[in-house]
Design a protein around this motif. Sequence first.
Motif, PDB file in Angstrom:
ATOM      1  N   SER A   1       0.817  -1.208   0.000  1.00  0.00           N
ATOM      2  CA  SER A   1       0.000   0.000   0.000  1.00  0.00           C
ATOM      3  C   SER A   1       0.845   1.250   0.000  1.00  0.00           C
ATOM      4  O   SER A   1       0.388   2.309  -0.386  1.00  0.00           O
ATOM      5  CB  SER A   1      -0.915   0.011   1.234  1.00  0.00           C
ATOM      6  OG  SER A   1      -0.151   0.221   2.406  1.00  0.00           O
ATOM      7  N   GLN A   2       2.105   1.137   0.454  1.00  0.00           N
ATOM      8  CA  GLN A   2       2.956   2.315   0.548  1.00  0.00           C
ATOM      9  C   GLN A   2       3.723   2.575  -0.737  1.00  0.00           C
ATOM     10  O   GLN A   2       4.221   3.670  -0.938  1.00  0.00           O
ATOM     11  CB  GLN A   2       3.948   2.154   1.697  1.00  0.00           C
ATOM     12  CG  GLN A   2       3.274   2.087   3.061  1.00  0.00           C
ATOM     13  CD  GLN A   2       4.253   1.639   4.112  1.00  0.00           C
ATOM     14  OE1 GLN A   2       5.248   2.314   4.337  1.00  0.00           O
ATOM     15  NE2 GLN A   2       3.990   0.521   4.739  1.00  0.00           N
TER      16      GLN A   2
ATOM     17  N   ALA B   1       6.114   6.226   0.944  1.00  0.00           N
ATOM     18  CA  ALA B   1       5.544   6.960   2.079  1.00  0.00           C
ATOM     19  C   ALA B   1       6.357   6.699   3.331  1.00  0.00           C
ATOM     20  O   ALA B   1       6.998   5.655   3.482  1.00  0.00           O
ATOM     21  CB  ALA B   1       4.090   6.556   2.301  1.00  0.00           C
TER      22      ALA B   1
ATOM     23  N   THR C   1       2.661   3.983   7.411  1.00  0.00           N
ATOM     24  CA  THR C   1       1.786   2.936   6.868  1.00  0.00           C
ATOM     25  C   THR C   1       0.382   3.446   6.599  1.00  0.00           C
ATOM     26  O   THR C   1      -0.374   2.812   5.856  1.00  0.00           O
ATOM     27  CB  THR C   1       1.706   1.767   7.856  1.00  0.00           C
ATOM     28  OG1 THR C   1       1.204   2.258   9.114  1.00  0.00           O
ATOM     29  CG2 THR C   1       3.074   1.134   8.059  1.00  0.00           C
TER      30      THR C   1
ATOM     31  N   ASP D   1      -9.158   7.749   2.991  1.00  0.00           N
ATOM     32  CA  ASP D   1      -7.955   7.196   2.361  1.00  0.00           C
ATOM     33  C   ASP D   1      -7.346   8.210   1.394  1.00  0.00           C
ATOM     34  O   ASP D   1      -8.030   9.107   0.891  1.00  0.00           O
ATOM     35  CB  ASP D   1      -8.291   5.920   1.594  1.00  0.00           C
ATOM     36  CG  ASP D   1      -8.631   4.761   2.518  1.00  0.00           C
ATOM     37  OD1 ASP D   1      -8.598   4.974   3.756  1.00  0.00           O
ATOM     38  OD2 ASP D   1      -8.952   3.670   2.015  1.00  0.00           O
TER      39      ASP D   1
ATOM     40  N   LEU E   1      -2.594   5.157   0.494  1.00  0.00           N
ATOM     41  CA  LEU E   1      -2.287   5.333   1.913  1.00  0.00           C
ATOM     42  C   LEU E   1      -3.618   5.353   2.656  1.00  0.00           C
ATOM     43  O   LEU E   1      -4.399   6.314   2.524  1.00  0.00           O
ATOM     44  CB  LEU E   1      -1.521   6.636   2.124  1.00  0.00           C
ATOM     45  CG  LEU E   1      -0.595   6.734   3.339  1.00  0.00           C
ATOM     46  CD1 LEU E   1       0.473   5.645   3.299  1.00  0.00           C
ATOM     47  CD2 LEU E   1       0.056   8.102   3.411  1.00  0.00           C
TER      48      LEU E   1
ATOM     49  N   ALA F   1      -1.213   5.353  12.233  1.00  0.00           N
ATOM     50  CA  ALA F   1      -0.010   5.289  11.395  1.00  0.00           C
ATOM     51  C   ALA F   1       1.167   4.738  12.182  1.00  0.00           C
ATOM     52  O   ALA F   1       1.359   5.050  13.371  1.00  0.00           O
ATOM     53  CB  ALA F   1       0.323   6.674  10.865  1.00  0.00           C
TER      54      ALA F   1
END
Length: 705
Positions: free
Chosen positions: A25-26, A42, A45, A130, A157, A162
């Motif tokens: 996802s990053q 990123a 997370t 999101d 993201l 986080a």
Amino acid sequence: MMHRFKNIALVLSVFLLAWSTSAHSQTEGWDGADQAKVRLIAQTTAIGDREEVTLGLHFKMQDGWKVYWRSPGDAGYPPEIDWQNNPNIKSSEMRWPRPERFVVLGLETVGYKKEVVYPIRVKVNDPSQDLNIQAKVRYLTCAEICVPVEADLSLHLPAGPAQPGVDAQLVNKYESLVPSQNDPLARTIETATLYPDREGNKGTLRLKVASNNAYQNPDVLVEGPIELAFFKPGFQLSEDKKTVLVDVPLDGLKFLENGFEDHDFIITLMDGNQAVELKTKVMAGPAGMPPFVEGFSTPGETGLNNLPFVTILALAVLGGLILNLMPCVLPVLSLKVIGLVSHGGAAKGTVRLSFLASSAGILFSFWVLAGILVAMKMGGASIGWGIQFQQPLFLIALALIVILFACNMWGFFEIHLPGWLSNLGERSSHVHGLGGHFLTGAFATLLATPCSAPFLGTAVGFALARGPIDIFMVFSALGVGLALPYILIALFPGFATRLPKPGAWMVTLRKVLALLLLGTAGWLLSVLWVQIGLNGVIALSALMAGVILVLAMNKQLKTLVGPVVIALFLAAFAVPTFAQKDEIDKAQAEKLWTPFDLQKIEEEVARGQVVFVDVTAQWCITCQVNKNLVLYRGDAFAALSDAQVTPMKADWTNPDETIATYLASFGRYAIPFNAVYGPGAPKGIVLPELLDEETVLNALEKAKG
């Protein structure tokens, strides 16, 4: 036991699946060109409960390739991001880690190689939603050629708590390299003054920057009005190294409409691992070079300041001694050898005095050079070793003197010094007066100054960064080193007196050694070639050949010899005024080009024209090198200016689908690209990326058919 193991394995599998999903996802993978790939990463997370998240634009480049800083220098452009369809992005700020300098054939650029992450601070509209990022990145990567690239990047993201992501350390590393605006060392710009040159276009920006700590290896990047171009600076440090003078050369003052005093200049000061960004206004100074400031020395020589001064003097003596073996001084070997063998059978006292006179000539010349350099430095002018060789009139005078010496050694005429100078000291039937030996030593010094020997650069660099007394002492030591062979013969004259007495064999030796002096004249003309161009050098060669011819015919011309030689000398000194260098004014050269038109190429070829296509861009370093070194010089420029040649410029500074398609038709996707069309080459002759004059001329000739 087996059941417990299965449970542990199941938990680990779920954890690994969650970790891989989070990692995915990053970062959604790489895109871009093979030479320089790019991706979005990123720091965390998820978004968390903050309205700002830190992303990273991550580049990895192949060896030799680079991307650019926000102010790229002479060519190039920085990466640009277009956030497409991202409703949750409120604003973004790209941050710029400290870059490094690159120099390609004299063009200076600023950027990064191998790997870089540009940290990006993104403000979100709603942290509870999101962040689904779709972005288009436009960037340029260069090596010998430049490739503009567009990449489509994405990153998801999620909202929620986080944690540091898998790329957190990488983003943090480059975030720490971004120049700080809050400086813990309290570095302040005490003065900022711009000194324009006499013509009002170029100039020097001098900054005086103080710090609480000592500087080690400072560097400065300057950003100001868009019309100005700033180049690599020079530095001088105070004795405690806590204050630095920065002299930044610049160009483009004539393009400023409203001056520069009201503009903010951004100064990025780098030293070791530290970097700070400062803002300042700049005052206008008087025209000319910045004034000399006592007590400052260049950073490259600061390590020498820890050496005892007697060590510097010893290095100067050694450098001067080695200078006797350098190519610039070897031509004087003819004068040295003739001076040595002419003492065969002479009295020791005569030999001693003559060689001491030559040593005195060397020392006197070094003192004159030191005096000139001190005066120039105190007046704020730029100084250096051998700067007189930058002056065409000096080179012409030296070449003419060398010609006269050669003609004298060939026996065309005798050099008669003024009586008061020639008769200094003891004379004999076979030994020149001390005045002649004095001038021989001075002449050796003049020819020595364009050369650099081991240890000489160290000594001269130390001297020129110090005050007048140090300059005179170091230059005196250099003179002693260059004169050391003469001094040794003066101390042990028996070496010269035991040589065979002068006779017929010396006549042959003089003629052979005179050729060395003629070679020196040729070398001086080669230096002049760079300064006044080929046509000027051809004219000087003809005039100097005329001097030799007139002196060789002195018995036939008799009383006309003097007036004719003087006239030839005066004509030689006038050559730089009328000679034109091969370089062409760029603004004038740009008027040659017509816009790229593929259909027009066919039309021009059909009517017998030759078409030279140059696909170029302002950000393309090699394109500018090709123009500066080949297309805008000499025979290549003359050929492009011919009425039968149509130069066409395809400007790819901004994206252009027509030009991109044209390049692709040749299997090319990068520039520079040049092709020549004509009756003899209707489909075009593709030239190499790096041009040379012969290749261009041959292609134009072949295209004519």
